[in-house]
Design an enzyme around this catalytic site. Sequence first.
Site, PDB file in Angstrom:
ATOM      1  N   HIS A 256       2.589  -3.589   6.771  1.00  0.00           N
ATOM      2  CA  HIS A 256       1.696  -2.604   6.708  1.00  0.00           C
ATOM      3  C   HIS A 256       1.627  -1.713   7.816  1.00  0.00           C
ATOM      4  CE1 HIS A 256      -0.955  -4.348   3.227  1.00  0.00           C
ATOM      5  NE2 HIS A 256      -0.059  -5.378   3.757  1.00  0.00           N
ATOM      6  N   SER A 257       0.942  -0.625   7.518  1.00  0.00           N
ATOM      7  CA  SER A 257       0.729   0.333   8.641  1.00  0.00           C
ATOM      8  C   SER A 257      -0.705   0.813   8.413  1.00  0.00           C
ATOM      9  CB  SER A 257       1.749   1.440   8.924  1.00  0.00           C
ATOM     10  OG  SER A 257       1.596   2.451   7.889  1.00  0.00           O
ATOM     11  N   TYR A 258      -1.452   1.133   9.478  1.00  0.00           N
ATOM     12  CA  TYR A 258      -0.986   1.624  10.807  1.00  0.00           C
ATOM     13  C   TYR A 258      -1.993   0.717  11.820  1.00  0.00           C
ATOM     14  CZ  TYR A 258      -4.915   4.896  10.892  1.00  0.00           C
ATOM     15  OH  TYR A 258      -5.909   5.446  10.608  1.00  0.00           O
TER      16      TYR A 258
ATOM     17  N   ASN B  48      -4.027  -5.634  -2.074  1.00  0.00           N
ATOM     18  CA  ASN B  48      -4.188  -6.502  -0.864  1.00  0.00           C
ATOM     19  C   ASN B  48      -5.717  -7.223  -0.915  1.00  0.00           C
ATOM     20  OD1 ASN B  48      -2.724  -8.042   1.088  1.00  0.00           O
ATOM     21  ND2 ASN B  48      -3.608  -6.690   2.778  1.00  0.00           N
ATOM     22  N   ARG B  49      -6.260  -7.137  -2.069  1.00  0.00           N
ATOM     23  CA  ARG B  49      -7.628  -7.582  -2.294  1.00  0.00           C
ATOM     24  C   ARG B  49      -7.617  -8.324  -3.573  1.00  0.00           C
ATOM     25  NH1 ARG B  49      -7.463  -5.508   1.860  1.00  0.00           N
ATOM     26  NH2 ARG B  49      -8.950  -4.514   3.046  1.00  0.00           N
TER      27      ARG B  49
ATOM     28  N   ARG C  37      -3.475   4.906  -1.949  1.00  0.00           N
ATOM     29  CA  ARG C  37      -3.361   3.310  -1.401  1.00  0.00           C
ATOM     30  C   ARG C  37      -3.024   2.503  -2.547  1.00  0.00           C
ATOM     31  NH1 ARG C  37      -5.462  -0.318   2.771  1.00  0.00           N
ATOM     32  NH2 ARG C  37      -6.643  -2.103   1.825  1.00  0.00           N
TER      33      ARG C  37
ATOM     34  N   HIS D 125       1.000  -1.433  -0.191  1.00  0.00           N
ATOM     35  CA  HIS D 125       0.011   0.261   0.164  1.00  0.00           C
ATOM     36  C   HIS D 125       0.872   1.185  -0.033  1.00  0.00           C
ATOM     37  CE1 HIS D 125      -3.359  -2.618   1.753  1.00  0.00           C
ATOM     38  NE2 HIS D 125      -3.674  -2.162   0.496  1.00  0.00           N
ATOM     39  N   ALA D 126       0.664   2.208  -0.892  1.00  0.00           N
ATOM     40  CA  ALA D 126       1.556   2.995  -1.432  1.00  0.00           C
ATOM     41  C   ALA D 126       1.934   4.225  -0.419  1.00  0.00           C
ATOM     42  CB  ALA D 126       1.096   4.101  -2.285  1.00  0.00           C
ATOM     43  N   ARG D 127       0.704   4.514   0.739  1.00  0.00           N
ATOM     44  CA  ARG D 127       0.902   5.657   1.839  1.00  0.00           C
ATOM     45  C   ARG D 127       1.393   4.993   3.018  1.00  0.00           C
ATOM     46  NH1 ARG D 127      -5.803   5.778   2.470  1.00  0.00           N
ATOM     47  NH2 ARG D 127      -5.974   3.861   3.257  1.00  0.00           N
ATOM     48  N   GLU D 128       1.584   3.761   2.911  1.00  0.00           N
ATOM     49  CA  GLU D 128       2.212   3.257   4.505  1.00  0.00           C
ATOM     50  C   GLU D 128       3.676   3.453   4.272  1.00  0.00           C
ATOM     51  OE1 GLU D 128       0.228  -0.729   4.588  1.00  0.00           O
ATOM     52  OE2 GLU D 128      -1.801   0.513   4.159  1.00  0.00           O
TER      53      GLU D 128
ATOM     54  N   GLU E 248       0.828  -5.007  11.179  1.00  0.00           N
ATOM     55  CA  GLU E 248       0.418  -3.254  10.934  1.00  0.00           C
ATOM     56  C   GLU E 248       1.442  -2.619  11.984  1.00  0.00           C
ATOM     57  OE1 GLU E 248      -1.665  -1.981   8.988  1.00  0.00           O
ATOM     58  OE2 GLU E 248      -2.714  -3.813   8.360  1.00  0.00           O
TER      59      GLU E 248
ATOM     60  N   TYR F  98     -10.556  -6.276  10.537  1.00  0.00           N
ATOM     61  CA  TYR F  98     -11.734  -6.596   9.668  1.00  0.00           C
ATOM     62  C   TYR F  98     -11.738  -7.713   8.719  1.00  0.00           C
ATOM     63  CZ  TYR F  98      -9.186  -2.536   7.281  1.00  0.00           C
ATOM     64  OH  TYR F  98      -8.394  -2.031   6.509  1.00  0.00           O
TER      65      TYR F  98
HETATM   66  O1  PAY Z   1      -4.200  -9.028   6.695  1.00  0.00           O
HETATM   67  O2  PAY Z   1      -6.342  -8.376   7.461  1.00  0.00           O
HETATM   68  C1  PAY Z   1      -5.268  -8.182   6.715  1.00  0.00           C
HETATM   69  C2  PAY Z   1      -4.641  -6.864   6.181  1.00  0.00           C
HETATM   70  C3  PAY Z   1      -5.632  -5.768   6.395  1.00  0.00           C
HETATM   71  C4  PAY Z   1      -5.224  -4.442   5.873  1.00  0.00           C
HETATM   72  C5  PAY Z   1      -6.136  -4.232   4.721  1.00  0.00           C
HETATM   73  O3  PAY Z   1      -5.584  -4.455   3.596  1.00  0.00           O
HETATM   74  O4  PAY Z   1      -6.968  -3.484   4.739  1.00  0.00           O
HETATM   75  C6  PAY Z   1      -5.517  -3.259   7.051  1.00  0.00           C
HETATM   76  C7  PAY Z   1      -5.303  -2.132   6.580  1.00  0.00           C
HETATM   77  C8  PAY Z   1      -3.790  -1.934   5.902  1.00  0.00           C
HETATM   78  O5  PAY Z   1      -2.741  -1.856   6.351  1.00  0.00           O
HETATM   79  O6  PAY Z   1      -4.154  -1.804   4.633  1.00  0.00           O
HETATM   80  C9  PAY Z   1      -5.124  -1.055   7.827  1.00  0.00           C
HETATM   81  C10 PAY Z   1      -4.856   0.330   7.627  1.00  0.00           C
HETATM   82  C11 PAY Z   1      -4.996   1.374   8.787  1.00  0.00           C
HETATM   83  C12 PAY Z   1      -6.038   1.146   6.602  1.00  0.00           C
HETATM   84  O7  PAY Z   1      -5.819   1.343   5.398  1.00  0.00           O
HETATM   85  O8  PAY Z   1      -7.275   0.729   6.939  1.00  0.00           O
HETATM   86 ZN    ZN Z   2      -1.841  -1.670   4.121  1.00  0.00          ZN
END
Ligand code: PAY
Ligand code: ZN
Length: 310
Positions: free
Chosen positions: A197-199, A144-145, A127, A69-72, A271, A249
């Site tokens: 990742h963060s945060y 990440n989806r 992101r 994710h770009a902003r992390e 994270e 989540y």
């Molecule tokens: O494995 O459950 C997981 C990763 C979940 C991450 C995601 O891809 O959504 C959580 C988020 C992330 O690092 O991208 C958390 C951050 C704070 C966000 O952008 O919601």
């Molecule tokens: Zn992320």
Amino acid sequence: PRSGATFYQRYHTLEDIYDWINRTAKDYPNTVKVILVGSSHEKRPLYALKLSLNNRPNKKAMWIDCGIHAREWISPAFCLFFVHYSLLFYNQNQAMTQILDNMDVYVLPVMNPDGYKYTWTNDRMWRKNRFPKKGTPCIGVDLNRNFDANWCTRGASDYPCSEIYCGAFPESEPESQAVANFLRSHKDSIQIYLSIHSYSQMLLMPYSCTMDEAENHSELYEMVKQAAENIRRYYRNIYTYGPGAKTIYLAPGGSDDWAHMLGIKYSFTFELQDRGRYGFLLPPSHIQGACNEALTAVKTIALKVMEKSQ
Ligand code: PAY
Ligand code: ZN
């Protein structure tokens, strides 16, 4: 210049990171190899570093990717720090020596270079990647989806303008496909998969794509629990831990779940700092602390995995 420890206490542009990769490989010709694992939509190379500090036969391996994710920004900063620390503290730090004697480490510092570049030039809060979808004004797939783990079910979106857009099909994006291909072709040696990742300060384990428990739930849970306890003991900072779906989540299509389903049993998403005060805009003065905490988690988990496979 990379001279001085302060290099690792700052954030770096993509160009600087590419330079750093080259210099690191040149400075450590016997132990560091650069592997081109693929390229991004905008044709930027995806370079991974292979750290091989010891040439024992049949070594296992650990994979770490950053910057999905770009902003992390703390995430690529951790990958750079981790490589530096490994090279500097092999034969100095006991845990690091033990780990690197027993496994090779692959480090991909920036999995989403197009997005990372864009956060430096256009939109700090970007992101996704930078795939321009025909027929919509919206850009980008959430990498990440985009993996094939309950792809695009609840917790992802098929709407291209969404921040959690899953893409047209699993591995539709060159960045996720490159990582998936690499892991598929090295799955017999890779024992540990880590995505940074963060945060939120969380140590996450499968699954994020379903409420179901992983078949090795209890051993994974023990590992993240002990890692969080060590962080708390050494740095007095709180990390929560557990399966992604229950701890943060539902997030289907993530790389960690997919790697676990591929057979890489020890798969995690970290994270890093913080818990929301600065969020993605973590000040440079916090880089060192965040990296030390994540390093503690990596060491704890790697040592536990090694105990089990002995
Ligand atoms: O494995 O459950 C997981 C990763 C979940 C991450 C995601 O891809 O959504 C959580 C988020 C992330 O690092 O991208 C958390 C951050 C704070 C966000 O952008 O919601
Ligand atoms: Zn992320």
